[in-house]
Structure formats: C-alpha cells, structure tokens
Design a protein around this motif. Structure first.
Motif, PDB file in Angstrom:
ATOM      1  N   SER A  67     -25.227  -5.078  61.650  1.00  8.11           N
ATOM      2  CA  SER A  67     -25.723  -5.797  60.472  1.00  8.11           C
ATOM      3  C   SER A  67     -25.249  -7.250  60.507  1.00  8.11           C
ATOM      4  O   SER A  67     -25.952  -8.153  60.047  1.00  8.11           O
ATOM      5  CB  SER A  67     -25.267  -5.119  59.187  1.00  8.11           C
ATOM      6  OG  SER A  67     -23.856  -5.071  59.115  1.00  8.11           O
ATOM      7  N   PRO A  77     -30.191  -7.302  56.928  1.00  2.00           N
ATOM      8  CA  PRO A  77     -29.129  -6.483  57.527  1.00  2.00           C
ATOM      9  C   PRO A  77     -29.622  -5.281  58.333  1.00  2.00           C
ATOM     10  O   PRO A  77     -28.931  -4.796  59.214  1.00  2.00           O
ATOM     11  CB  PRO A  77     -28.312  -6.005  56.326  1.00  2.00           C
ATOM     12  CG  PRO A  77     -28.608  -6.976  55.244  1.00  2.00           C
ATOM     13  CD  PRO A  77     -30.018  -7.447  55.493  1.00  2.00           C
ATOM     14  N   ASP A  78     -30.835  -4.832  58.074  1.00  2.00           N
ATOM     15  CA  ASP A  78     -31.367  -3.679  58.805  1.00  2.00           C
ATOM     16  C   ASP A  78     -32.394  -4.082  59.863  1.00  2.00           C
ATOM     17  O   ASP A  78     -33.208  -3.276  60.285  1.00  2.00           O
ATOM     18  CB  ASP A  78     -31.958  -2.666  57.841  1.00  2.00           C
ATOM     19  CG  ASP A  78     -33.111  -3.235  57.025  1.00  2.00           C
ATOM     20  OD1 ASP A  78     -33.308  -4.466  57.026  1.00  2.00           O
ATOM     21  OD2 ASP A  78     -33.815  -2.437  56.377  1.00  2.00           O
TER      22      ASP A  78
END
Length: 107
Positions: A67, A77-78
C-alpha cells in the motif's frame, strides 16, 4: 532454470521465475515477462508502479508495504490488486530477486 535474452545479455531466472540479477531488468524485459505470463503489454501506471517498487527495494533491500508503494506512486492504496493479478506477479515483473518463502506469503 529459465533464460531469456535482453539487450545486455541473458536474463537468468531462478526456479520460481524471479530474476537473479535485478540490474539486468528493463521495461522491455518486464513486457516480455508479462506477455510470457499471458498478460497484455504493461501500461504506464503499471510501469510506474514497477519503478517505484524497484526504487524502494534498492533503498531498503526488502519487501515494502505494498500500500505504501501505491501511495508513493500517487495511486490508491489498493492499486496493486487493480493493476496486477497479484503482488507476487508485480515483484517478478519488477525484476526483483526471490524474496524468500516467508516474504512470498505476504506478497
């Protein structure tokens, strides 16, 4: 052991498909690995993420929180889940050495 050629000579992979010498990596080698793995040509976002992953590995010498790699690339973050089939694939495409059995469980 598998071998593939790039502009600077043969690229040698370990039995798990990880590049043994990260200095042999290039964007064109990453594209060839991706195509061999049945993926399409790498996008600019994917290449940017691979460069960030390589930079952080060179800086720390270990697996960095994925992340955080996404954050450093200016992505969500994904992002890893959206850009690659799995983080292990991204690690391989970045031309990084085999991180070891324990680290592979986190990838």
């Amino acid at each position: 052991m598998n071998t593939q050629a790039n502009a600077s000579g043969p690229a040698i992979f370990d039995p798990d498909g990880f590049l043994i010498d990260p200095a042999m990596w290039s964007e064109s080698l990453a594209d060839r690995i991706a195509q061999t793995d049945g993926l399409s040509n790498l996008s600019e976002l994917q290449l940017d993420l691979l460069h960030t992953l390589r930079h952080e590995f060179a800086k720390h010498g270990s697996v960095t929180a994925l992340s955080h790699i996404c954050h450093l690339s200016g992505q969500s973050p994904d992002c890893m889940q959206h850009l690659f089939s799995n983080p292990r694939e991204a690690w391989r495409l970045a031309g990084l050495p085999n991180p070891g059995e324990e680290a592979k469980t986190y990838l």
